[in-house]
Write a protein that holds these residues in place. Structure first.
Motif, mmCIF file in Angstrom:
data_model
loop_
_atom_site.group_PDB
_atom_site.id
_atom_site.type_symbol
_atom_site.label_atom_id
_atom_site.label_comp_id
_atom_site.label_asym_id
_atom_site.label_seq_id
_atom_site.Cartn_x
_atom_site.Cartn_y
_atom_site.Cartn_z
ATOM 1 N N ARG A 4 0.869 -1.169 0.000
ATOM 2 C CA ARG A 4 0.000 0.000 0.000
ATOM 3 C C ARG A 4 0.908 1.221 0.000
ATOM 4 O O ARG A 4 1.670 1.447 0.933
ATOM 5 C CB ARG A 4 -0.917 0.045 1.202
ATOM 6 N N VAL A 5 0.836 1.976 -1.094
ATOM 7 C CA VAL A 5 1.664 3.166 -1.260
ATOM 8 C C VAL A 5 0.872 4.354 -0.742
ATOM 9 O O VAL A 5 -0.188 4.677 -1.271
ATOM 10 C CB VAL A 5 2.059 3.363 -2.739
ATOM 11 N N ALA B 281 13.436 -6.659 -2.324
ATOM 12 C CA ALA B 281 13.370 -5.217 -2.069
ATOM 13 C C ALA B 281 12.431 -4.626 -3.115
ATOM 14 O O ALA B 281 12.417 -5.056 -4.274
ATOM 15 C CB ALA B 281 14.742 -4.574 -2.155
ATOM 16 N N PHE B 282 11.644 -3.649 -2.694
ATOM 17 C CA PHE B 282 10.625 -3.030 -3.544
ATOM 18 C C PHE B 282 10.970 -1.560 -3.755
ATOM 19 O O PHE B 282 11.378 -0.872 -2.817
ATOM 20 C CB PHE B 282 9.261 -3.154 -2.846
ATOM 21 N N GLY C 227 9.796 5.846 -3.602
ATOM 22 C CA GLY C 227 9.999 5.238 -2.297
ATOM 23 C C GLY C 227 10.489 3.810 -2.407
ATOM 24 O O GLY C 227 10.596 3.257 -3.516
ATOM 25 N N PHE C 228 10.775 3.228 -1.243
ATOM 26 C CA PHE C 228 11.378 1.909 -1.181
ATOM 27 C C PHE C 228 10.779 1.123 -0.023
ATOM 28 O O PHE C 228 10.296 1.703 0.947
ATOM 29 C CB PHE C 228 12.893 2.042 -0.976
ATOM 30 N N VAL D 77 3.087 -1.365 4.105
ATOM 31 C CA VAL D 77 2.876 0.057 3.819
ATOM 32 C C VAL D 77 4.207 0.714 3.491
ATOM 33 O O VAL D 77 5.184 0.549 4.225
ATOM 34 C CB VAL D 77 2.207 0.772 5.015
ATOM 35 N N VAL D 78 4.229 1.444 2.375
ATOM 36 C CA VAL D 78 5.403 2.221 1.994
ATOM 37 C C VAL D 78 4.958 3.662 1.792
ATOM 38 O O VAL D 78 3.849 3.931 1.360
ATOM 39 C CB VAL D 78 6.101 1.665 0.730
ATOM 40 N N THR D 79 5.836 4.582 2.132
ATOM 41 C CA THR D 79 5.504 6.004 2.090
ATOM 42 C C THR D 79 6.235 6.691 0.940
ATOM 43 O O THR D 79 7.413 6.430 0.695
ATOM 44 C CB THR D 79 5.905 6.676 3.426
#
Length: 156
Positions: free
Chosen positions: A40-41, A93-94, A119-120, A149-151
């Motif tokens: 979830r970005v 890694a995303f 983001g990562f 969750v990534v910001t």
């Protein structure tokens, strides 16, 4: 001037990278081994454009075009995006970019400073260079409960 040159070299990470390519899964995992993974970005500044994300399984493949294990291009709703990927158990890694103008590229200014969000995984914050694959890597051993969750980050 060295800082400007560093940004130009470092922040080319999305230009021509896997995040600028179409597709949902580069190397499909066998159905019996595949695990669902949802990112979830959050923190996107608008609903315009799309989020382009990619999953990498090795440091030497980190943000290299055609080297992703899985990729997504998803719409944004309510300033959030939901990137659904499939991968085998392992370490990944995303990385993602908010392609706000929908042109399929990650825009930067003449100094190389990002003009669109990025983001990562692990919410790693880059300093003056691309974060390492190791700093963004996480284990995928079984289907995660919920979403990761990534910001989104804008600028430097």
């Amino acid at each position: 001037m060295a800082v400007g040159v560093s940004f130009v070299l470092v922040l080319t990470l999305f230009a021509g990278s896997a995040l600028g390519q179409q597709g949902t899964l580069a190397r499909p995992a066998p159905a019996s081994e595949a695990l669902a993974l949802v990112f979830r970005v959050r923190g996107l500044r608008s609903d315009r454009g799309q989020v382009m994300g990619a999953l990498f399984d090795r440091p030497e493949r980190w943000v290299r075009a055609g080297e992703e294990v899985a990729a997504c291009h998803v719409r944004i709703r309510g300033r959030e995006a939901r990137c659904e990927l499939t991968a085998r158990p392992g370490r990944y890694a995303f990385a993602f970019a908010h392609d706000e103008d929908g042109d399929g590229r990650f825009d930067r200014d003449f100094l190389g400073i990002p003009q669109e969000g990025y983001g990562f995984s692990n919410n790693v914050r880059p300093s003056l260079s691309l974060p390492s694959w190791q700093s963004a890597a996480f284990p995928l051993r079984e289907t995660p409960s919920g979403e990761l969750v990534v910001t989104t980050r804008y600028g430097i």
